[in-house]
Design an enzyme around this catalytic site. Structure first.
Site, PDB file in Angstrom:
ATOM      1  CB  CYS A  56      -0.775  -0.027   1.183  1.00 46.51           C
ATOM      2  SG  CYS A  56      -2.109  -1.578   1.083  1.00 46.51           S
ATOM      3  CB  THR A  57       4.088   2.092   1.579  1.00 45.50           C
ATOM      4  OG1 THR A  57       3.573   2.006   3.024  1.00 45.50           O
ATOM      5  CG2 THR A  57       4.933   3.424   1.615  1.00 45.50           C
TER       6      THR A  57
END
Length: 220
Positions: free
Chosen positions: A45-46
């Site tokens: 997700c980062t």
């Protein structure tokens, strides 16, 4: 009930890294993309939010607002944004909403109904299915959804391509073929006969009686 294409996107009011947001008011006359995530400080997700940060100018050119949805607090989001900006090499100029209550995840049908969700000690695995992209039109209708597992990073070139296709065909009798990118020929809908299609879009490339191509009117 599942959320389907052409359903009105559920409205909600939520706190975000840019203050309170009421979705429909926030969208206004723009398109919008919701990117949902199962937890802050998770590796895939980062990288994804880093990609969004880099693409903000491209979304702005397309009159499109982007909104992150993650099941953590605004305070955590603010800390996470620093990591996102480190990965992206650019400021993360988009809002991320606080969905600790899972109200948005539930409204958008991203959680399996039978899954037990603890109030304490929740891990990314508990909300692993909060991994959906929603493209919403100015009419507040869902135009497209894409759902990914936690192990597969999203292809943002495809999200941009899909957004371009939606905007090219929005409200007109056109469709885009497989692997289409802006500037390539588009398909004329069967709602127009040949004469009407040629009057509207010029000469047709007729591959089959039901498959007729015309020049992309946005690049004519």
């Amino acid at each position: 009930m599942s959320l389907r294409i052409n359903d009105i996107a559920p409205d909600f009011t939520a706190n975000s890294t840019e203050g309170e947001i009421r979705l429909h008011d926030w969208i206004g006359d723009s398109y919008a993309i919701l990117f949902s995530h199962p937890r802050d400080f998770t590796p895939v997700c980062t990288t994804e939010f880093g990609a969004v940060a880099q693409l903000v100018p491209d979304f702005e050119k397309r009159n499109t607002k982007v909104l992150g949805v993650s099941v953590d607090s605004v305070e955590d989001h603010a800390k996470w944004k620093r990591d996102i900006e480190t990965v992206a090499g650019t400021p993360a100029n988009f809002a991320i909403i606080d969905d600790t209550s899972l109200a948005v995840a539930k409204a958008y049908d991203m959680l399996p109904a039978e899954f037990y969700l603890p109030t304490e000690g929740r891990t990314p695995a508990h909300s692993a299915t909060v991994r959906t992209v929603f493209i919403i039109g100015p009419d507040k209708k869902v135009r497209l959804t894409m759902t990914y597992p936690m192990s597969v990073g999203r292809n943002f070139a495809e999200i941009i391509r899909a957004l371009d296709a939606i905007q090219t065909t929005d409200g007109v009798p056109l469709a885009t073929p497989a692997n289409w990118v802006p500037g390539q020929d588009v398909i004329v809908a069967l709602a127009l006969d040949d004469a009407a299609a040629e009057a509207k879009y010029g000469a047709l490339d007729k591959k089959l009686p039901y498959l007729r191509f015309a020049k992309d009117p946005k690049n004519g």
